[in-house]
Design an enzyme around this catalytic site. Structure first.
Site, mmCIF file in Angstrom:
data_model
loop_
_atom_site.group_PDB
_atom_site.id
_atom_site.type_symbol
_atom_site.label_atom_id
_atom_site.label_comp_id
_atom_site.label_asym_id
_atom_site.label_seq_id
_atom_site.Cartn_x
_atom_site.Cartn_y
_atom_site.Cartn_z
ATOM 1 N N SER A 135 0.806 -1.344 0.203
ATOM 2 C CA SER A 135 0.198 0.606 -0.024
ATOM 3 C C SER A 135 0.815 1.352 0.273
ATOM 4 O O SER A 135 2.177 1.083 0.994
ATOM 5 C CB SER A 135 -0.989 0.097 1.804
ATOM 6 O OG SER A 135 -1.067 1.002 1.345
ATOM 7 N N TYR A 160 -0.986 -0.033 10.384
ATOM 8 C CA TYR A 160 -1.249 -0.693 9.168
ATOM 9 C C TYR A 160 0.153 -0.264 7.695
ATOM 10 O O TYR A 160 0.749 -1.279 7.735
ATOM 11 C CB TYR A 160 -2.303 -0.171 8.438
ATOM 12 C CG TYR A 160 -2.954 -0.696 6.962
ATOM 13 C CD1 TYR A 160 -3.764 -1.908 6.911
ATOM 14 C CD2 TYR A 160 -2.872 -0.180 5.911
ATOM 15 C CE1 TYR A 160 -3.274 -2.704 5.294
ATOM 16 C CE2 TYR A 160 -2.767 0.099 4.392
ATOM 17 C CZ TYR A 160 -3.687 -1.495 4.582
ATOM 18 O OH TYR A 160 -3.811 -1.735 3.182
#
Length: 232
Positions: free
Chosen positions: A141, A156
């Protein structure tokens, strides 16, 4: 695709399911894995009804025993794995501050998003190196990009930065015949991304599948979005 075999983690829905569909459409034999057997079997049946060569295998990426069982299944049934897509991930912390996220949340996120891919790489990369062929795609990501990283989603973001580091290290260790890359699929309309995301699951899966099908002269040790390299 010369009988090539692909395994995709976290593939009962969203991007993982679409990656299975696209790889099967290209002629690969696909192993769809998921933690929940009922959901995974239903997803595999959905693709099988469309004529795809897809098998289901239960896999919890945080459990070394189920990773070892998946490795044994692949060896017994297919005798090799050509493509590994580390897609399984969680996004538990939202926009909370790094000072407020419970340690348990940080640990759980790292177990799924980083240690899971590490276990899968350990299970399958050595045999790819011996056979002098393999494609490993780590679904990362832009949250894990150090070049743009800021506040928010600390568990995350840290887990994806660690996954990016794993990508570089594994690529260096396995050598050029095995291509190991990370990909940012963008903001996709999945359960994680939400209905307001601008990208379809097909668009999110595109670069993952492209990296899974790289030719022998393709890149390794890179980070990609929309089939283009992006900064770490």
């Amino acid at each position: 695709m010369d009988g090539r075999v692909a395994l995709v983690t976290g593939a009962n829905r969203g991007i993982g399911l679409e990656v299975c569909r696209q790889l099967a459409d290209l002629g690969l034999r696909v192993i769809l894995t998921a933690r929940d057997p009922a959901q995974g079997e239903a997803a595999a049946r959905q693709l099988q009804r469309d004529g795809s060569d897809v098998a289901f295998w239960p896999l919890d990426v945080t459990d070394p025993a189920t990773v070892a069982a998946a490795q044994a299944f692949v060896e017994e049934r297919y005798s090799r794995l050509d493509v590994l897509v580390n897609n399984a991930a969680i996004y538990p912390d939202g926009d909370r501050s790094v000072f407020d996220v419970p340690l348990e949340t940080m640990e759980e996120t790292l177990r799924v998003n980083f240690y899971g891919p590490l276990l899968l790489c350990r299970a399958f990369a050595p045999s790819m190196r011996r056979r002098r062929y393999g494609r490993i795609v780590n679904v990362s990501s832009n949250a894990g990009q150090l070049s743009t990283m800021g506040a928010g989603t600390p568990a995350y973001a840290i887990s994806k930065a660690a996954l990016n580091a794993l990508t570089r290290i594994v690529a260096a260790e396995v050598g050029g015949h095995v291509k190991v890359n990370a990909v940012c699929p963008g903001w996709v309309r999945t359960e994680m991304g939400g209905p307001g995301a601008p990208r379809s699951v097909a668009e999110g899966a595109d670069t993952i599948v492209w990296l899974a099908m790289l030719p022998d002269f393709g890149p390794s040790g890179g980070f990609f979005r929309d089939r283009q390299p992006i900064p770490w």
